[in-house]
Design a protein around this motif. Structure first.
Motif, PDB file in Angstrom:
ATOM      1  N   SER A  99       0.807  -1.221   0.000  1.00 60.95           N
ATOM      2  CA  SER A  99       0.000   0.000   0.000  1.00 60.95           C
ATOM      3  C   SER A  99       0.839   1.269   0.000  1.00 60.95           C
ATOM      4  CB  SER A  99      -0.941   0.003   1.211  1.00 60.95           C
ATOM      5  OG  SER A  99      -0.223   0.212   2.419  1.00 60.95           O
ATOM      6  N   ARG A 100       2.141   1.143   0.271  1.00 61.22           N
ATOM      7  CA  ARG A 100       3.005   2.329   0.359  1.00 61.22           C
ATOM      8  C   ARG A 100       4.079   2.358  -0.729  1.00 61.22           C
ATOM      9  NH1 ARG A 100       2.153   3.620   5.883  1.00 61.22           N
ATOM     10  NH2 ARG A 100       3.579   5.391   5.791  1.00 61.22           N
ATOM     11  N   THR A 101       4.004   1.424  -1.670  1.00 65.77           N
ATOM     12  CA  THR A 101       5.023   1.327  -2.718  1.00 65.77           C
ATOM     13  C   THR A 101       4.720   2.276  -3.868  1.00 65.77           C
ATOM     14  OG1 THR A 101       5.544  -0.980  -2.208  1.00 65.77           O
ATOM     15  CG2 THR A 101       6.110  -0.197  -4.405  1.00 65.77           C
ATOM     16  N   VAL A 102       5.737   3.057  -4.277  1.00 66.49           N
ATOM     17  CA  VAL A 102       5.611   3.910  -5.458  1.00 66.49           C
ATOM     18  C   VAL A 102       6.600   3.517  -6.550  1.00 66.49           C
ATOM     19  CG1 VAL A 102       4.689   5.867  -4.156  1.00 66.49           C
ATOM     20  CG2 VAL A 102       7.173   5.677  -4.502  1.00 66.49           C
ATOM     21  N   HIS A 103       7.551   2.648  -6.231  1.00 63.90           N
ATOM     22  CA  HIS A 103       8.585   2.249  -7.190  1.00 63.90           C
ATOM     23  C   HIS A 103       8.986   0.812  -6.875  1.00 63.90           C
ATOM     24  CE1 HIS A 103      11.913   2.465  -9.927  1.00 63.90           C
ATOM     25  NE2 HIS A 103      12.863   2.607  -9.019  1.00 63.90           N
ATOM     26  N   ILE A 104       9.295   0.041  -7.907  1.00 61.33           N
ATOM     27  CA  ILE A 104       9.670  -1.363  -7.751  1.00 61.33           C
ATOM     28  C   ILE A 104      11.074  -1.586  -8.278  1.00 61.33           C
ATOM     29  CG2 ILE A 104       9.201  -3.738  -8.509  1.00 61.33           C
ATOM     30  CD1 ILE A 104       6.237  -2.943  -8.766  1.00 61.33           C
ATOM     31  N   TRP A 120       3.952 -10.595  -5.818  1.00 64.83           N
ATOM     32  CA  TRP A 120       4.096  -9.352  -5.051  1.00 64.83           C
ATOM     33  C   TRP A 120       4.020  -8.133  -5.960  1.00 64.83           C
ATOM     34  CZ3 TRP A 120       9.042 -11.866  -2.703  1.00 64.83           C
ATOM     35  CH2 TRP A 120       8.669 -12.864  -1.798  1.00 64.83           C
ATOM     36  N   TRP A 121       4.694  -8.187  -7.106  1.00 59.34           N
ATOM     37  CA  TRP A 121       4.662  -7.038  -8.026  1.00 59.34           C
ATOM     38  C   TRP A 121       3.266  -6.840  -8.612  1.00 59.34           C
ATOM     39  CZ3 TRP A 121       9.523  -9.354 -10.810  1.00 59.34           C
ATOM     40  CH2 TRP A 121      10.632  -9.242  -9.952  1.00 59.34           C
ATOM     41  N   ASP A 122       2.582  -7.927  -8.927  1.00 65.22           N
ATOM     42  CA  ASP A 122       1.206  -7.821  -9.424  1.00 65.22           C
ATOM     43  C   ASP A 122       0.319  -7.116  -8.400  1.00 65.22           C
ATOM     44  OD1 ASP A 122       1.942  -9.210 -11.694  1.00 65.22           O
ATOM     45  OD2 ASP A 122       0.884 -11.070 -11.162  1.00 65.22           O
ATOM     46  N   ALA A 123       0.501  -7.468  -7.137  1.00 64.63           N
ATOM     47  CA  ALA A 123      -0.310  -6.866  -6.080  1.00 64.63           C
ATOM     48  C   ALA A 123      -0.056  -5.359  -5.987  1.00 64.63           C
ATOM     49  CB  ALA A 123      -0.022  -7.545  -4.740  1.00 64.63           C
ATOM     50  N   ILE A 124       1.202  -4.954  -6.161  1.00 63.43           N
ATOM     51  CA  ILE A 124       1.536  -3.529  -6.116  1.00 63.43           C
ATOM     52  C   ILE A 124       0.892  -2.790  -7.288  1.00 63.43           C
ATOM     53  CG2 ILE A 124       3.433  -1.879  -6.395  1.00 63.43           C
ATOM     54  CD1 ILE A 124       5.184  -3.962  -4.852  1.00 63.43           C
ATOM     55  N   ILE A 125       1.057  -3.330  -8.486  1.00 61.77           N
ATOM     56  CA  ILE A 125       0.476  -2.691  -9.671  1.00 61.77           C
ATOM     57  C   ILE A 125      -1.042  -2.622  -9.545  1.00 61.77           C
ATOM     58  CG2 ILE A 125       0.130  -2.914 -12.152  1.00 61.77           C
ATOM     59  CD1 ILE A 125       2.953  -1.985 -11.343  1.00 61.77           C
ATOM     60  N   ASP A 126      -1.663  -3.697  -9.067  1.00 61.40           N
ATOM     61  CA  ASP A 126      -3.111  -3.725  -8.892  1.00 61.40           C
ATOM     62  C   ASP A 126      -3.558  -2.699  -7.862  1.00 61.40           C
ATOM     63  OD1 ASP A 126      -5.722  -5.068  -9.431  1.00 61.40           O
ATOM     64  OD2 ASP A 126      -5.593  -5.542  -7.296  1.00 61.40           O
ATOM     65  N   TYR A 127      -2.830  -2.591  -6.758  1.00 61.74           N
ATOM     66  CA  TYR A 127      -3.184  -1.613  -5.723  1.00 61.74           C
ATOM     67  C   TYR A 127      -3.090  -0.193  -6.264  1.00 61.74           C
ATOM     68  CZ  TYR A 127      -3.421   0.793  -1.258  1.00 61.74           C
ATOM     69  OH  TYR A 127      -3.817   1.629  -0.225  1.00 61.74           O
ATOM     70  N   ARG A 128      -2.020   0.098  -6.994  1.00 62.16           N
ATOM     71  CA  ARG A 128      -1.845   1.446  -7.523  1.00 62.16           C
ATOM     72  C   ARG A 128      -2.901   1.769  -8.590  1.00 62.16           C
ATOM     73  NH1 ARG A 128       1.997   4.456  -6.276  1.00 62.16           N
ATOM     74  NH2 ARG A 128       2.346   5.457  -8.308  1.00 62.16           N
ATOM     75  N   LEU A 129      -3.236   0.781  -9.385  1.00 65.60           N
ATOM     76  CA  LEU A 129      -4.268   0.984 -10.397  1.00 65.60           C
ATOM     77  C   LEU A 129      -5.606   1.309  -9.739  1.00 65.60           C
ATOM     78  CD1 LEU A 129      -4.891   0.812 -13.463  1.00 65.60           C
ATOM     79  CD2 LEU A 129      -5.430  -1.602 -13.100  1.00 65.60           C
TER      80      LEU A 129
END
Length: 281
Positions: free
Chosen positions: A178-183, A213-222
């Motif tokens: 929920s706090r990721t802006v960059h991977i 994990w990366w999918d979850a980040i992209i999905d959350y940001r979307l």
């Protein structure tokens, strides 16, 4: 949401900036991620090459070397202000130390936030061994205590620190997501922050875990309405890259692996960019 891919300068030391940026552009990246030295002529060389080749810049800070906290704090502030003055897309910061107290690392986060408030440049604090966010459970505590902090997700380090694929730390992963802006798209495993080659089938479980994990980040940001997500495939040279004994020859090609990761993830998330283009027509 657009997804932009960045090439690390790390591992490409024996090449001019102009040649490097030409190579980066030809490979299909959108920009470069790099530290920027204080030397004015080197800084200008970097800026000129990036601009000439139509690339974006992510500034990188890793020089958190001072053991004394007051000296460390002064150096950190100097680097943050310097990098922010270049107006990069964002700054990736290996902030703090694992042996600093939570209060000390939080003080560094406050310095970074002040720089962001003044310049408008986002500072993403990297989940990196030996730094403030070195482990999943520690990161969770610091993120809960510091509501403005955003991060660069490099979960490969957490795998190494915890000797696991984080199977028992989903709550920490959820907070981090929920706090990721960059991977930083490097694949780690229980005994190292970098597998030898993510294309090799023996690492399929580790690759799948990181993709999840990366999918979850992209999905959350979307879903949260973010307009942009950035990814740097960041497989490194030796000693991150395993090497043969005596000859020290790397077991795989760093450049090829990062290009593979970039193209694989671009294809994986292609539908998101295509939907963004459709919505803006």
């Amino acid at each position: 949401m657009q997804i932009k891919f960045f090439c690390p300068k790390w591992g490409s030391d024996n090449i001019t900036w102009d040649a490097f940026c030409a190579k980066v552009k030809a490979a299909g990246y959108d920009g470069v991620e790099t530290p920027v030295p204080f030397d004015a002529s080197e800084q200008q060389e970097i800026i000129t090459a990036i601009k000439d080749h139509g690339l974006l810049l992510i500034g990188q800070y890793y020089q958190s070397f001072e053991k004394d906290f007051e000296a460390h704090k002064g150096s950190f502030k100097k680097y943050m202000e310097y990098l922010a003055a270049m107006q990069p897309l964002l700054i990736d910061s290996q902030t703090g130390k694992d042996y600093f107290t939570a209060a000390q690392n939080s003080e560094l986060f406050e310095i970074a936030q002040a720089v962001t408030n003044e310049t408008g440049v986002t500072i993403a604090h990297e989940t990196h061994r030996n730094k403030a966010l070195f482990a999943a459970h520690i990161t969770k505590e610091l993120l809960v205590a510091n509501s403005d902090v955003v991060i660069t997700a490099d979960f490969s380090h957490w795998c190494n620190v915890s000797e696991s694929l984080l199977e028992q730390q989903q709550e920490s992963l959820d907070v981090a997501t929920s706090r990721t802006v960059h991977i930083h798209a490097r694949v780690g495993h229980a005994e190292s922050a970098q597998v030898s080659d993510p294309r090799a089938t023996e690492w399929s479980a580790e690759v799948e875990a990181h993709l999840t994990w990366w999918d979850a980040i992209i999905d959350y940001r979307l879903k949260s309405g973010a307009q942009l997500s950035t990814i740097t495939p960041e497989f490194g040279p030796a000693p991150y890259m395993p090497a043969l004994p005596y000859t020290k020859m790397p077991v795989a090609n760093q450049w090829d692996i990062n290009v593979y990761m970039m193209r694989m993830l671009r294809e994986r998330y292609k539908g998101i960019d295509e939907e963004n283009i459709k919505n803006n027509e």
